[in-house]
Design a protein around this motif. Structure first.
Motif, PDB file in Angstrom:
ATOM      1  N   LEU A  20       0.830  -1.202   0.000  1.00  0.00           N
ATOM      2  CA  LEU A  20       0.000   0.000   0.000  1.00  0.00           C
ATOM      3  C   LEU A  20       0.870   1.260   0.000  1.00  0.00           C
ATOM      4  O   LEU A  20       0.617   2.206  -0.749  1.00  0.00           O
ATOM      5  CB  LEU A  20      -0.938   0.006   1.204  1.00  0.00           C
ATOM      6  N   ASP A  21       1.895   1.265   0.839  1.00  0.00           N
ATOM      7  CA  ASP A  21       2.830   2.383   0.895  1.00  0.00           C
ATOM      8  C   ASP A  21       3.574   2.517  -0.432  1.00  0.00           C
ATOM      9  O   ASP A  21       3.741   3.629  -0.959  1.00  0.00           O
ATOM     10  CB  ASP A  21       3.823   2.195   2.041  1.00  0.00           C
ATOM     11  N   SER A  23       2.597   1.631  -3.417  1.00  0.00           N
ATOM     12  CA  SER A  23       1.690   2.170  -4.445  1.00  0.00           C
ATOM     13  C   SER A  23       1.509   3.669  -4.314  1.00  0.00           C
ATOM     14  O   SER A  23       1.563   4.401  -5.307  1.00  0.00           O
ATOM     15  CB  SER A  23       0.316   1.493  -4.360  1.00  0.00           C
ATOM     16  N   SER A  24       1.293   4.130  -3.109  1.00  0.00           N
ATOM     17  CA  SER A  24       1.010   5.556  -2.929  1.00  0.00           C
ATOM     18  C   SER A  24       2.267   6.413  -2.944  1.00  0.00           C
ATOM     19  O   SER A  24       2.332   7.419  -3.656  1.00  0.00           O
ATOM     20  CB  SER A  24       0.199   5.802  -1.663  1.00  0.00           C
ATOM     21  N   ARG A  25       3.296   6.013  -2.209  1.00  0.00           N
ATOM     22  CA  ARG A  25       4.481   6.863  -2.071  1.00  0.00           C
ATOM     23  C   ARG A  25       5.440   6.746  -3.239  1.00  0.00           C
ATOM     24  O   ARG A  25       6.015   7.739  -3.670  1.00  0.00           O
ATOM     25  CB  ARG A  25       5.209   6.528  -0.770  1.00  0.00           C
ATOM     26  N   GLY A  28       2.945   6.980  -6.800  1.00  0.00           N
ATOM     27  CA  GLY A  28       2.074   8.139  -6.893  1.00  0.00           C
ATOM     28  C   GLY A  28       0.639   7.786  -7.240  1.00  0.00           C
ATOM     29  O   GLY A  28      -0.081   8.567  -7.856  1.00  0.00           O
ATOM     30  N   LYS A  29       0.240   6.596  -6.844  1.00  0.00           N
ATOM     31  CA  LYS A  29      -1.104   6.093  -7.166  1.00  0.00           C
ATOM     32  C   LYS A  29      -1.878   5.810  -5.881  1.00  0.00           C
ATOM     33  O   LYS A  29      -1.364   5.947  -4.782  1.00  0.00           O
ATOM     34  CB  LYS A  29      -0.987   4.794  -7.996  1.00  0.00           C
ATOM     35  N   GLN A  30      -3.107   5.369  -6.053  1.00  0.00           N
ATOM     36  CA  GLN A  30      -3.931   4.968  -4.920  1.00  0.00           C
ATOM     37  C   GLN A  30      -3.287   3.757  -4.235  1.00  0.00           C
ATOM     38  O   GLN A  30      -2.603   2.963  -4.883  1.00  0.00           O
ATOM     39  CB  GLN A  30      -5.338   4.605  -5.380  1.00  0.00           C
ATOM     40  N   PRO A  31      -3.506   3.586  -2.937  1.00  0.00           N
ATOM     41  CA  PRO A  31      -2.883   2.463  -2.218  1.00  0.00           C
ATOM     42  C   PRO A  31      -3.167   1.087  -2.822  1.00  0.00           C
ATOM     43  O   PRO A  31      -2.333   0.191  -2.741  1.00  0.00           O
ATOM     44  CB  PRO A  31      -3.470   2.578  -0.811  1.00  0.00           C
ATOM     45  N   SER A  32      -4.300   0.916  -3.467  1.00  0.00           N
ATOM     46  CA  SER A  32      -4.654  -0.393  -4.031  1.00  0.00           C
ATOM     47  C   SER A  32      -4.148  -0.594  -5.457  1.00  0.00           C
ATOM     48  O   SER A  32      -4.369  -1.654  -6.044  1.00  0.00           O
ATOM     49  CB  SER A  32      -6.173  -0.557  -4.017  1.00  0.00           C
ATOM     50  N   TYR A  33      -3.426   0.374  -6.012  1.00  0.00           N
ATOM     51  CA  TYR A  33      -3.011   0.317  -7.418  1.00  0.00           C
ATOM     52  C   TYR A  33      -2.256  -0.971  -7.757  1.00  0.00           C
ATOM     53  O   TYR A  33      -2.603  -1.678  -8.692  1.00  0.00           O
ATOM     54  CB  TYR A  33      -2.161   1.540  -7.776  1.00  0.00           C
TER      55      TYR A  33
END
Length: 97
Positions: A20-21, A23-25, A28-33
């Motif tokens: 999750l981290d 994907s987001s960090r 640059g996407k949603q945590p579920s990407y």
């Protein structure tokens, strides 16, 4: 898949602690990407790969500033793989009109 290799490398280096981290960090996407991309058997978007390459490069530079050269070298190798993936997929593609 390059995203799995990148996630695992970053986890090994202690730079992310979950998918999750990552994907987001890092993407640059949603945590579920990443979960969605992997589950659907899709390729990551060029946007996600570009974000990843940029963040890896910045982190490698930071590692060098604090004399963590082995980690920087690992990140450089990972960055090269991400760029190779991008070039293999998009180099020589006709530009959209």
């Amino acid at each position: 898949m390059i995203l799995i290799e990148a996630r695992d490398t970053l986890m090994d280096l202690g730079l992310t602690d979950s998918q999750l981290d990552f994907s987001s960090r890092w993407l640059g996407k949603q945590p579920s990407y990443m979960s969605c991309v992997v589950a659907r058997g899709q390729e990551p978007s060029a946007e996600a790969l570009l974000a990843l390459a940029g963040r890896i490069t910045r982190e490698a530079m930071q590692m060098r500033r604090v004399f963590r050269h082995a980690e920087a070298a690992a990140l450089d190798a990972l960055s090269a793989k991400v760029w190779s993936e991008l070039l293999a997929r998009y180099a020589g593609q006709p530009e959209a009109a």
